[in-house]
Scaffold this active site. Structure first.
Site: not given
Length: 415
Positions: A166, A306, A317, A338, A343, A402
């Protein structure tokens, strides 16, 4: 190492679940309209989640010939459309350019999974003469969108691909910026593309229990930083920017959306899917981007987070932002778009960078849609539900993937 070569965005292109084109994306983001709906591409009722943010209203035959479609996976199709918009928007005419000075970095987190599934279904295990498409490999490999863009326009400069989950789109733009700064190219076409809303891709995320299960209310399922968030909403799409050396852009009279001023990247080195709980890796990437831009944390006016709408990510975050910005974090608007796009995985960072560029240019901060219940562990100003008109000079865009891959970009308003 800093360079005197400044880099600016001169073209943008988007294919999103909110519509084809950057303006369609911006309208939806500012209005807080989420694209989540029941999955249309296949029957998802056998999965615990039944909705996603798919690109709808898109007919491949309107953009590609039947011959081309034989060799183009959906993720490449979406990337090519976004690249075409971005190149057209930039005003660059390939027939009049030194093509060895224009390069491409367009990545993907997953690549041609639709092709892989299709060919696996068609392969008869009992056959003595397996029929596998001659296009299988070139359709599914992740680097093919970069290759196709170069082939179509004749761009012979640096050509490569990122695949950092991502964080892919953000890393692609950041690395492209560095290529220009060190003088290896003058123009780069950069971004990310993803089309993994397939039975296998979707099912994999369902098995991980990463997706929201708010099947009775998909339109409000993506709710970053909200106490009642229960997972992310899977999406697909593509975002591509044209970035170029500033003096070159000025010389040809290009319109400039924003300056790409800083880039930071790091590894959590912690877990295959979960972020490091205290946000140490994210903190390093944010600090590096700010330093690379020659700025101080207090210079940042907006953070495009994010913000996936998962428990672990949003909490880590938030901690990272507070660690980097200190007291300034309490005055700093932070939002996650998002909440409207879902996403977009490998495309997310690029699409969100374009959103940041528009926010800088237009003086409007996108909201975090569907924010209703504050989470005591997520206690910043998330610009809840309503866009905020406010002049901003510096925006930070975060992307974490990831594997512990972190990427951050600093974009500055060009004046």
């Amino acid at each position: 190492m800093r360079s005197d070569r400044r880099v600016v965005i001169t073209g943008v292109g988007v294919v999103s679940p909110n519509g084809l084109g950057a303006d369609m994306l911006w309208s939806a983001v500012i209005e807080g309209r989420c694209a989540a709906r029941p999955v249309e591409g296949f029957d998802a009722r056998r999965f615990p989640t039944t909705f996603a943010c798919e690109v709808t209203g898109y007919t491949p035959e309107e953009h590609f010939s039947s011959k081309e479609l034989k060799r183009l996976d959906r993720f490449v199709q979406l990337g090519l459309i976004a690249a075409k918009e971005a190149i057209g928007d930039s005003g660059i005419d390939a027939s009049k350019e030194p093509l060895d000075r224009i390069g491409v970095i367009i990545g993907s987190g997953i690549g041609g999974i639709a092709t892989l599934e299709q060919e696996a279904r068609a392969l008869d295990p009992a056959s003595e003469h397996p029929k596998v498409s001659v296009f299988l490999i070139p359709k599914l490999i992740i680097n093919m969108c970069s290759g196709e863009v170069a082939i179509r326009y004749g761009f012979c400069g640096p050509n490569l691909t990122q695949a950092t989950a991502c964080a892919t789109g953000t890393h692609s733009i950041g690395d492209a910026m560095k290529i220009i700064q060190r003088g290896d190219a003058d123009v780069m076409i950069a971004g990310g593309t993803e089309a993994a809303v397939t039975p296998l891709g979707f099912g994999g995320f369902c098995s991980m229990k990463a997706l929201s299960r708010r099947n009775d209310d998909p339109a409000h399922a993506s709710r970053p930083f909200d106490a009642d968030r229960d997972g992310f909403v899977m999406g697909e799409g593509a975002g591509v920017v044209v970035i170029e050396e500033l003096e070159r852009a000025k010389k040809r009279g290009a319109k400039i959306y924003a300056e790409v001023a800083g880039y930071g990247l790091s590894a959590d080195a912690y877990h295959i899917t979960e972020p490091e709980p205290t946000g140490k890796g994210a903190r390093r990437a944010m600090s590096m981007a700010i330093t690379d831009a020659g700025l101080n944390p207090t210079d940042v006016d907006y953070v495009n987070a994010h913000g996936t709408s998962t428990k672990f990510n949003d909490r880590a975050e938030t901690q990272a932002i507070k660690a980097v910005f200190g007291d300034h974090a309490r005055r700093l608007p932070v939002s996650s778009t998002k909440s409207t796009t879902g996403h977009l995985l490998g495309a997310a960072g690029a699409v969100e960078s374009i959103t940041c560029a528009f926010a800088l240019q237009r003086g409007v901060i996108p909201p975090t849609a569907h924010y209703q219940t504050p989470d005591p562990e997520c206690d910043l100003d998330y610009v809840p539900n309503t866009a905020r008109e406010k002049p901003i000079r510096v925006a930070l865009n975060n992307a974490f993937g990831f594997g512990g891959h972190n990427g951050c970009l600093i974009l500055k308003k060009f004046v």
